[in-house]
Design a protein around this motif. Structure first.
Motif, short mmCIF file in Angstrom:
data_model
loop_
_atom_site.label_atom_id
_atom_site.label_comp_id
_atom_site.label_asym_id
_atom_site.label_seq_id
_atom_site.Cartn_x
_atom_site.Cartn_y
_atom_site.Cartn_z
N GLU A 295 -6.05 1.12 -4.03
CA GLU A 295 -6.32 2.57 -3.74
C GLU A 295 -6.59 3.42 -4.94
O GLU A 295 -7.15 4.72 -4.68
CB GLU A 295 -4.76 3.24 -3.48
N LEU A 296 -6.52 2.92 -6.17
CA LEU A 296 -7.09 3.69 -7.28
C LEU A 296 -8.57 3.96 -7.41
O LEU A 296 -9.22 4.63 -8.03
CB LEU A 296 -6.67 2.88 -8.60
N GLY B 73 0.78 -1.16 0.05
CA GLY B 73 -0.13 0.11 -0.05
C GLY B 73 0.95 1.29 0.01
O GLY B 73 1.85 1.24 -0.62
N GLY B 74 0.29 2.12 0.48
CA GLY B 74 0.99 3.81 0.57
C GLY B 74 0.75 4.24 2.03
O GLY B 74 0.14 3.77 3.09
N ALA B 75 1.49 5.52 2.03
CA ALA B 75 1.51 6.02 3.23
C ALA B 75 1.91 7.58 3.10
O ALA B 75 2.53 8.10 2.16
CB ALA B 75 2.38 5.56 4.42
N PRO C 242 2.63 0.62 -5.41
CA PRO C 242 2.74 0.89 -3.82
C PRO C 242 3.94 1.65 -3.64
O PRO C 242 4.96 1.73 -4.21
CB PRO C 242 3.07 -0.60 -3.31
N GLY C 243 3.62 2.61 -2.55
CA GLY C 243 4.81 3.67 -2.14
C GLY C 243 5.31 3.51 -0.63
O GLY C 243 6.21 4.06 -0.45
N GLU D 260 0.21 5.90 -3.40
CA GLU D 260 0.39 5.18 -4.66
C GLU D 260 -0.25 5.71 -5.90
O GLU D 260 -0.53 7.09 -5.79
CB GLU D 260 -0.52 3.78 -4.57
N THR D 261 0.40 5.53 -6.98
CA THR D 261 0.32 6.30 -8.07
C THR D 261 -0.36 5.13 -9.41
O THR D 261 -0.32 4.09 -9.17
CB THR D 261 1.63 6.45 -8.88
#
Length: 579
Positions: A436-437, A90-92, A145-146, A111-112
């Motif tokens: 997340e998109l 995921g991302g944060a 993911p970021g 995320e992108t």
């Protein structure tokens, strides 16, 4: 088996040196939720969603690690023991307070969208938006993911301990096993999509289809192997090579809803250091995340509108307090739906939205006797609201928040997510991939106007995550706070800040206050709390009321004379500990 989990919590709690206090001189915080004792530590503090994660963070702090070092150890353990909420898939967003120069830095690990993303990717064959779970389940919803790239960047700039050291606790737990918590069991048991994905079914369910039980020991050697590589080779081990190929293969494998991510999308992903958004509230400076999160700007708008009113004179959990704060939130959320998105792709009028004259004008729209219903977006300085369409994106509540202060007074407020509970439900190499998109608007335009939060290649979807730092006027750290909760995150954090800064509650009392607010829809009141009794009075003032769960997960820290006080949300399984 539940007894084993309780014993584990107790052992973790007493393995660190901290003391609990009732704060007998503090105001009483009335609430229908079970009260916890506040925890105070002299030198350093960690507050997070699981005792095992907290223990890992405190261990790093005791070894001389920084707040960022501890955050990495905490997040990695959360990826294992709380996989429904966050993780390496995921991302944060991370806010960092650097005590030496009293500076706040904002690290963006959102995320992108892949390079092959298109504005119509969440529309059906008739050009209509897909239903939410038709979009979520599969590969199309998975953003690049970021989290690991962001943590590595923050570690390079703010870390003290070796990178590999920070992964030792999670690798050990993943190989030896951890005890499944009641919350994880309950969420696995009720999720109807998770068992449809073979890797997730093999991990979270027994051969007979029954979910892992609370108190059962669960091992994850695949995740241990991934994190061992990351510990040895850095984040590039995740974003290139076999792990990256496994991610992309999984994203493309869904038979009816394949995704568009490529190996190149992973390889080129970069975390960013951004300028935080900060604003004055009473005698304090409040700092939050800038776009692509809407959390910081919307929170500061709400506080800026409330600046015009004597909130301290209102009683917590009163009709007047709920009415006023909910009206301010309506106005801010109306602006959020139109203006806030990834500022690398669209012009976001941050300065105009936080302009003090504009916020006073917005505050003047509040009638203290009657609710406004649905607020209209304003026109901040330099912007024509007619040029942009309102957003219909959903933000669902499966996220985690970490608050940390180290021995030097540096601090981390970090909120991380895979979006929906268990994300896309796609599991690869022992970790879940995000959805997340689906935080983008499914529509390119509404009413003939382009939507700021529309899908674009390489763009980061708008978020509501709101990690927040509070400073005094000399820029000394006062508080660290944040929450899970989807688009309601902002309201949860606002409630807590008002509890501490206006009503002079301690952090534990403020976190435990019943949740309420409006996202420019119904006024939401937390069920099972005294707020439910306010429904008739609020309805007589024109409020449409919705009573339901408000499962926040607030985790905060505040400075007190004896050191640092940790506040833990009684709605979840978190813990505060330090030394």
């Amino acid at each position: 088996m539940a007894v084993r989990y309780c014993l584990l919590v107790i052992i973790a709690l007493f393995s660190v040196t901290a003391r609990s206090t009732e704060r007998p001189d503090a105001p009483e915080a009335a609430t229908g939720l079970q009260q916890r004792q506040a925890v105070v530590a002299r030198h350093a503090m960690v507050v997070a969603a699981n005792p095992l994660a907290v223990a890992a963070g405190v261990d790093m702090l005791r070894r001389g690690g920084s707040a960022v070092d501890a955050a990495i150890a905490v997040q990695m353990v959360l990826a294992l023991v709380e996989p429904q909420s966050s993780g390496v898939g995921g991302g944060a967003f991370l806010l960092y307070y650097r005590h030496g120069d009293k500076r706040v830095l904002a690290y963006d690990g959102r995320e992108t969208a892949p390079a092959a993303a298109t504005a119509d990717m969440f529309l059906d064959e008739d050009g209509l938006p897909l239903s939410f779970y038709r979009a979520v389940i599969g590969g199309k919803s998975i953003g690049v993911p970021g989290t690991l790239r962001m943590l590595e960047l923050a570690h390079v700039q703010q870390g003290r301990l070796p990178w590999r050291t920070l992964f030792a606790p999670v690798i050990r737990l993943a190989e030896r096993g951890f005890v499944v918590s009641p919350r994880l069991h309950a969420l696995v048991a009720r999720d109807k999509y998770l068992p449809l994905q073979p890797a997730a079914r093999a991990y979270f369910y027994h051969a007979d289809g029954s979910p892992v039980a609370a108190g059962e020991r669960l091992v994850n050697p695949q995740l241990a192997a991934v994190l061992r590589q990351v510990a040895q080779r850095g984040a590039k081990a995740f974003y290139t090579g076999k792990i990256a190929r496994d991610i992309v293969a999984t994203v493309h494998a869904h038979p009816t809803n394949p995704g568009r991510m490529s190996i190149a999308d992973l390889a080129v992903y970069r975390a960013k250091v951004r300028v935080p958004v900060c604003g004055d509230y009473r005698a304090y400076t409040v700092c939050g995340m800038p776009p692509p999160s809407s959390g910081g700007v919307t929170l500061l708008q709400i506080l800026g509108i409330l600046q015009a009113y004597d909130v301290a004179a209102l009683q917590p959990e009163s009709v007047a307090a709920v009415h006023l704060i909910s009206e301010a939130e309506r106005l801010a959320y109306a602006d959020r739906s139109v203006y806030l998105a990834d500022a690398d792709f669209v012009q976001v009028p941050v300065a105009g939205l936080l302009d003090k004259t504009y916020l006073r004008q917005r505050a003047g729209l509040i009638d203290l006797q009657y609710g406004m219903g649905t607020a209209e977006p304003g026109t901040p300085p330099g912007v024509n609201a007619a040029d942009q369409g309102a957003d219909n994106a959903l933000d669902l509540p499966s996220t985690s928040h970490i608050s940390i202060v180290d021995r030097w007074g540096n601090a981390v407020a970090m909120t991380s997510s895979i979006e929906d509970a268990f994300g896309s439900r796609h599991m690869v190499d022992g970790f879940l991939l995000n959805n997340e998109l689906t935080d983008f608007s499914f529509s390119l335009e509404l009413d003939g106007k382009l939507v700021a939060n529309r899908v674009q290649p390489g763009k980061r979807p708008r978020s509501a995550m709101a990690p927040t730092l509070v400073l005094d006027r000399r820029h000394r750290l006062v508080g660290v706070i944040g929450s899970p909760g989807g688009s309601a995150i902002i309201n949860y954090v606002v409630k807590t800040l008002i509890g501490v800064l206006d009503w002079h509650l301690d952090m534990q009392q403020a976190v435990a206050l019943p949740n309420f607010g409006s996202r420019n829809g119904p006024t939401e009141l937390e069920q099972g709390t005294p707020l439910a009794a306010l429904q008739p009075a609020l309805q007589s003032m024109g409020h449409q009321i919705k009573i339901g769960e408000a499962n926040s997960g607030l985790h905060g820290i505040m400075r007190v004379p004896a050191g640092w006080m940790g506040g833990v949300d009684p709605r979840r399984e978190g813990m505060a500990a330090g030394y």
